[in-house]
Design a protein around this motif. Structure first.
Motif, PDB file in Angstrom:
ATOM      1  N   GLY A  18     -85.784   0.507 -25.019  1.00 25.54           N
ATOM      2  CA  GLY A  18     -84.962   0.135 -26.582  1.00 25.54           C
ATOM      3  C   GLY A  18     -84.644  -1.278 -27.101  1.00 25.54           C
ATOM      4  N   THR A  56     -82.356   1.565 -31.236  1.00 27.30           N
ATOM      5  CA  THR A  56     -83.058   3.118 -31.788  1.00 27.30           C
ATOM      6  C   THR A  56     -82.319   3.603 -32.221  1.00 27.30           C
ATOM      7  OG1 THR A  56     -84.394   3.815 -30.413  1.00 27.30           O
ATOM      8  CG2 THR A  56     -85.374   1.839 -31.687  1.00 27.30           C
ATOM      9  N   ARG A  59     -78.194   4.757 -36.168  1.00 24.53           N
ATOM     10  CA  ARG A  59     -78.575   5.392 -37.530  1.00 24.53           C
ATOM     11  C   ARG A  59     -77.620   5.360 -38.471  1.00 24.53           C
ATOM     12  NH1 ARG A  59     -79.989  10.571 -37.549  1.00 24.53           N
ATOM     13  NH2 ARG A  59     -82.044  10.558 -39.111  1.00 24.53           N
ATOM     14  N   SER A  78     -79.288  14.470 -34.872  1.00 24.94           N
ATOM     15  CA  SER A  78     -80.330  14.022 -35.009  1.00 24.94           C
ATOM     16  C   SER A  78     -81.685  14.794 -35.121  1.00 24.94           C
ATOM     17  CB  SER A  78     -81.541  14.391 -32.962  1.00 24.94           C
ATOM     18  OG  SER A  78     -82.039  14.237 -32.203  1.00 24.94           O
ATOM     19  N   CYS A  79     -83.213  15.536 -34.791  1.00 24.50           N
ATOM     20  CA  CYS A  79     -84.076  15.874 -35.014  1.00 24.50           C
ATOM     21  C   CYS A  79     -82.940  17.154 -35.468  1.00 24.50           C
ATOM     22  CB  CYS A  79     -85.236  16.096 -34.875  1.00 24.50           C
ATOM     23  SG  CYS A  79     -86.684  16.836 -35.495  1.00 24.50           S
ATOM     24  N   CYS A 105     -90.450  17.905 -36.081  1.00 22.96           N
ATOM     25  CA  CYS A 105     -89.915  16.695 -35.892  1.00 22.96           C
ATOM     26  C   CYS A 105     -91.157  15.752 -36.111  1.00 22.96           C
ATOM     27  CB  CYS A 105     -89.090  16.087 -34.683  1.00 22.96           C
ATOM     28  SG  CYS A 105     -88.149  17.561 -34.075  1.00 22.96           S
ATOM     29  N   GLY A 107     -92.478  11.449 -38.186  1.00 25.12           N
ATOM     30  CA  GLY A 107     -91.654  10.068 -39.086  1.00 25.12           C
ATOM     31  C   GLY A 107     -90.637   9.775 -37.444  1.00 25.12           C
ATOM     32  N   GLU A 108     -89.761   8.908 -38.419  1.00 25.27           N
ATOM     33  CA  GLU A 108     -88.486   8.476 -37.791  1.00 25.27           C
ATOM     34  C   GLU A 108     -87.896   9.318 -36.851  1.00 25.27           C
ATOM     35  OE1 GLU A 108     -85.193   8.215 -41.209  1.00 25.27           O
ATOM     36  OE2 GLU A 108     -86.071   6.610 -40.200  1.00 25.27           O
ATOM     37  N   LEU A 109     -87.820  10.716 -36.819  1.00 22.53           N
ATOM     38  CA  LEU A 109     -87.269  11.566 -36.384  1.00 22.53           C
ATOM     39  C   LEU A 109     -88.062  12.344 -35.044  1.00 22.53           C
ATOM     40  CD1 LEU A 109     -85.701  14.285 -38.934  1.00 22.53           C
ATOM     41  CD2 LEU A 109     -84.784  11.973 -37.878  1.00 22.53           C
ATOM     42  N   GLU A 110     -89.489  12.168 -34.862  1.00 24.96           N
ATOM     43  CA  GLU A 110     -90.561  12.316 -33.809  1.00 24.96           C
ATOM     44  C   GLU A 110     -89.883  11.486 -32.741  1.00 24.96           C
ATOM     45  OE1 GLU A 110     -94.923  12.443 -32.614  1.00 24.96           O
ATOM     46  OE2 GLU A 110     -94.621  11.627 -34.571  1.00 24.96           O
ATOM     47  N   LEU A 112     -87.045  11.511 -31.330  1.00 24.46           N
ATOM     48  CA  LEU A 112     -85.508  11.027 -31.570  1.00 24.46           C
ATOM     49  C   LEU A 112     -84.653  12.234 -29.778  1.00 24.46           C
ATOM     50  CD1 LEU A 112     -83.366   9.341 -32.176  1.00 24.46           C
ATOM     51  CD2 LEU A 112     -83.039  10.618 -34.360  1.00 24.46           C
ATOM     52  N   LYS A 115     -84.894  10.849 -26.972  1.00 21.78           N
ATOM     53  CA  LYS A 115     -83.978   9.814 -26.099  1.00 21.78           C
ATOM     54  C   LYS A 115     -82.587  10.468 -26.121  1.00 21.78           C
ATOM     55  CE  LYS A 115     -85.580   6.408 -28.293  1.00 21.78           C
ATOM     56  NZ  LYS A 115     -85.824   5.031 -28.971  1.00 21.78           N
TER      57      LYS A 115
END
Length: 330
Positions: A18, A56, A59, A78-79, A105, A107-110, A112, A115
């Motif tokens: 990232g 990334t 948060r 996390s998610c 998960c 949106g932005e949590l997909e 995560l 990672k």
């Protein structure tokens, strides 16, 4: 109803590189205090990610948070909730393969979880700064965490573990120090060591406190695992206990319903009793049909019985009846 909390292995994926951040710009240490790192210190704080080689993962509104507990690492924000074995050896931390809950998960949590798992898996060198920032280094990767005292650290005592079910609606109550307060409605639940429910739940009661870490959502019924702490030297107008959310065991969207106060207001205007103190329980299905019958209404003419819209429609029907000066049907 029986509840279980399932933990399943997570297949780790190799995260793509990232964007980089200048990690050193947020580190406020002068000299690392590696000798100060021990299991007791790690367990005394929540460690919130504030900077990392992969931006990334950072948060600010809901930082990735590490919690250490007797050889285990728990990862929140996390998610899913992630967990792994974690072995501290001097200034080195070895994190095993991550396990995860099974929430989907989007949106932005997909992606995560994968990672975060890839970033934490393996061996890390630890540094502790004078400003209580924990730095995890693995090769070229660096993660910086701020220390936030746990409830145990803040209250200076061991908690009592309880389970509370929270009703999907708050209710107006007479709080000793807050005007127009809306209380949670709760009842205690009991589970055995296997996660199976024991005994029958009692009626909901008004809860005049708040639960730290819990965000109430109207229309959602939740079962919570709570750590209850006894406050030291609490003010006279405050509860002697503090309630801290440990985990959401179950959540369920339920159909909205009228409050007990709204049902009581309808009964006060209509009186469904037989004149001798007998009648259906206020708010029950039998009572709702009795209300509609006395007003000459049919269910298909109204919103879903017991819903807030239903109560509003009944109140409008009562207003129309009163304007006509018609006596209620007996």
């Amino acid at each position: 109803m029986k509840y279980r909390f399932w933990i399943l292995p997570l297949c780790l994926a190799v995260a793509a590189c990232g964007p980089k951040t200048k990690v050193d710009s947020v580190v406020t240490h002068t000299q690392p205090q590696q000798a100060s790192i021990n299991q007791e210190l790690l367990q005394a704080y929540h460690w919130q990610l504030i900077a990392g080689s992969d931006a990334t993962l950072v948060r600010p509104k809901a930082p990735i948070t590490l919690d250490f507990d007797s050889g285990r690492l728990l990862v929140s924000n996390s998610c899913n909730i992630l967990s792994a074995d974690a072995l501290l050896n001097g200034s080195q931390l070895k994190v095993g393969q991550m396990r995860s809950t099974r929430r989907a998960c989007f949106g932005e949590l997909e992606g995560l979880d994968e990672k975060v798992s890839a970033a934490l898996d393996g061996r890390h060198n630890l540094e502790l700064t004078t400003q209580m920032q924990l730095i995890l280094t693995r090769g070229e990767q660096k993660l910086v965490f701020d220390a936030v005292p746990t409830a145990r650290t803040r209250f200076g005592s061991e908690p009592v573990r309880i389970f509370l079910e929270v009703a999907p609606q708050r209710q107006a109550c007479s709080h000793p120090s807050i005007l127009d307060f809306q209380c949670l409605q709760v009842r205690e639940r009991h589970f055995d060591e296997r996660g199976l429910e024991v005994g029958e739940p009692q009626e909901f009661t008004l809860f005049y406190d708040e639960i730290e870490g819990f965000n109430f959502e109207p229309g959602v019924r939740t079962v919570l695992r709570i750590d209850r702490y006894e406050r030291q030297n609490s003010p006279t107008d405050a509860s002697r206990f503090a309630y801290v959310l440990d985990m959401v065991i179950q959540s369920e969207q339920v159909e909205p319903s009228c409050t007990e106060a709204e049902f009581a207001a309808i009964e006060a205007r209509l009186d469904t009793s037989d004149g001798q103190g007998h009648g259906p329980d206020i708010g029950s299905g039998e009572w709702q049909y009795s209300v509609m019958y006395r007003l000459g209404l049919k269910p298909e003419q109204l919103p879903a019985t017991g819903s807030p819209d239903w109560c509003e429609a009944i109140q409008r029907a009562l207003d129309a009846r009163d304007q006509r000066h018609l006596p209620p049907l007996k």
